[in-house]
Design a protein around this motif. Sequence first.
Motif, PDB file in Angstrom:
ATOM      1  N   LYS A  43     -36.555  -0.391  27.685  1.00  0.00           N
ATOM      2  CA  LYS A  43     -35.780   0.742  28.187  1.00  0.00           C
ATOM      3  C   LYS A  43     -35.351   0.485  29.622  1.00  0.00           C
ATOM      4  O   LYS A  43     -36.109  -0.072  30.423  1.00  0.00           O
ATOM      5  N   TYR A  44     -34.127   0.909  29.928  1.00  0.00           N
ATOM      6  CA  TYR A  44     -33.592   0.817  31.280  1.00  0.00           C
ATOM      7  C   TYR A  44     -32.932   2.154  31.625  1.00  0.00           C
ATOM      8  O   TYR A  44     -32.273   2.764  30.781  1.00  0.00           O
ATOM      9  N   SER A  45     -33.078   2.584  32.847  1.00  0.00           N
ATOM     10  CA  SER A  45     -32.383   3.769  33.330  1.00  0.00           C
ATOM     11  C   SER A  45     -31.196   3.300  34.164  1.00  0.00           C
ATOM     12  O   SER A  45     -31.365   2.597  35.172  1.00  0.00           O
ATOM     13  N   LEU A  46     -29.990   3.665  33.749  1.00  0.00           N
ATOM     14  CA  LEU A  46     -28.770   3.167  34.366  1.00  0.00           C
ATOM     15  C   LEU A  46     -27.994   4.274  35.072  1.00  0.00           C
ATOM     16  O   LEU A  46     -28.039   5.428  34.673  1.00  0.00           O
TER      17      LEU A  46
ATOM     18  N   ASP B 155     -26.673  12.268  35.727  1.00  0.00           N
ATOM     19  CA  ASP B 155     -26.026  11.052  36.224  1.00  0.00           C
ATOM     20  C   ASP B 155     -26.631   9.776  35.648  1.00  0.00           C
ATOM     21  O   ASP B 155     -26.191   8.675  35.991  1.00  0.00           O
ATOM     22  N   ARG B 156     -27.640   9.909  34.787  1.00  0.00           N
ATOM     23  CA  ARG B 156     -28.326   8.747  34.254  1.00  0.00           C
ATOM     24  C   ARG B 156     -27.973   8.496  32.797  1.00  0.00           C
ATOM     25  O   ARG B 156     -27.690   9.420  32.032  1.00  0.00           O
TER      26      ARG B 156
ATOM     27  N   TYR C 189     -23.723   1.518  33.339  1.00  0.00           N
ATOM     28  CA  TYR C 189     -23.458   1.797  31.927  1.00  0.00           C
ATOM     29  C   TYR C 189     -22.092   1.278  31.507  1.00  0.00           C
ATOM     30  O   TYR C 189     -21.942   0.617  30.470  1.00  0.00           O
ATOM     31  N   ALA C 190     -21.066   1.542  32.316  1.00  0.00           N
ATOM     32  CA  ALA C 190     -19.707   1.130  31.969  1.00  0.00           C
ATOM     33  C   ALA C 190     -19.608  -0.389  31.855  1.00  0.00           C
ATOM     34  O   ALA C 190     -18.953  -0.921  30.942  1.00  0.00           O
TER      35      ALA C 190
ATOM     36  N   THR D   7     -28.815  -5.302  36.069  1.00  0.00           N
ATOM     37  CA  THR D   7     -29.494  -4.037  35.801  1.00  0.00           C
ATOM     38  C   THR D   7     -30.837  -4.008  36.516  1.00  0.00           C
ATOM     39  O   THR D   7     -31.393  -5.048  36.858  1.00  0.00           O
ATOM     40  N   PRO D   8     -31.385  -2.808  36.723  1.00  0.00           N
ATOM     41  CA  PRO D   8     -32.738  -2.727  37.276  1.00  0.00           C
ATOM     42  C   PRO D   8     -33.747  -3.233  36.250  1.00  0.00           C
ATOM     43  O   PRO D   8     -33.409  -3.479  35.098  1.00  0.00           O
TER      44      PRO D   8
END
Length: 232
Positions: free
Chosen positions: A15-18, A191-192, A23-24, A215-216
Motif C-alpha cells: 500500500k502507498y498513500s499518494l 487529497d489522498r 496518482y496522475a 513514490t513514497p
Amino acid sequence: MKTSNSSDMLRQELKYSLGRAEYAAIRQRCGAVMHLDPHVGPSGYYDITSLYFDDLADSALMQNYSGVSRREKFRIRFYNGNVSTLHLEKKVKYGGLGKKYSCPMNAEQLRAMLDGDLSWMMDTGYPLMQELYCRMKNDLVRPKTIVSYRREPYIYAPGNVRVTFDYDIRSGICNPDMISGNALLVPVSPDRVILEVKYDAFLPDIIRMIVQEGTPRVQAFSKYAACRQYDI
C-alpha cells in the motif's frame, strides 16, 4: 452445507498513500502497460460501499493502530450502490499477506441485521455467516462504520497482479439509510489516493518500477481506521 468463497492462496499486498500529482503520473504509466479490470465498464471505475464490524473494545481498530501481524475484519460490501447483490466478507491479514473469504447475502438480511434480528444467520448454511453470528453473540461484534470510495483497478496477467487506486473516501456511522443510499457520509483525506498492489508469488519488475518510481515508501494504511476517527 453451503461453502463460502475464499482465495486459494495468500496474496502479497503493498500500500502507498499518494498525492493527486503522484496518482496522475502512476495512473498514466499503468495505463500504458496494464489493462483496466473488465468489470469497471466504460466509466473506468466502480464505487464500493462497505459496512465494517467491530466489538465493544474496538479490537479490530486497535489491532490496526498497534500493527498486530495477524488480524481480521468482517464487512458487508456492495458495488455502485446496488444492494441487490451483497457479500459478507472476512479479510484476514498475516503481515504483508492477505486472504479474503466471502459469501452472498441480500438486502432483506442486511436490514434484519441492522434491526437487531440475527435469528436467520445460522439457517443460511454458510460457515462464514455462522461464524459472524457466533462472534456477534459471544463477542458482541456489531456493525460500526460505513466506508465508501471510488476504485480504479488495473490488472496484469504475469504474477496475477492487481493495482488499484482508491479515492474520494467517505465515512458514515452505521444506519439503515445505507440500504437506500441515503446515509450521510463525510469526506476522509480528500487529497489522498490509496494505491494498492496485490500479487501472487512474484511482482514483475515492470510493475514494480511503475508503482515505485517517484513514490513514497510502502505505508500501512487502513481505510477502516481512517474512517473510524469520526465516530470514536
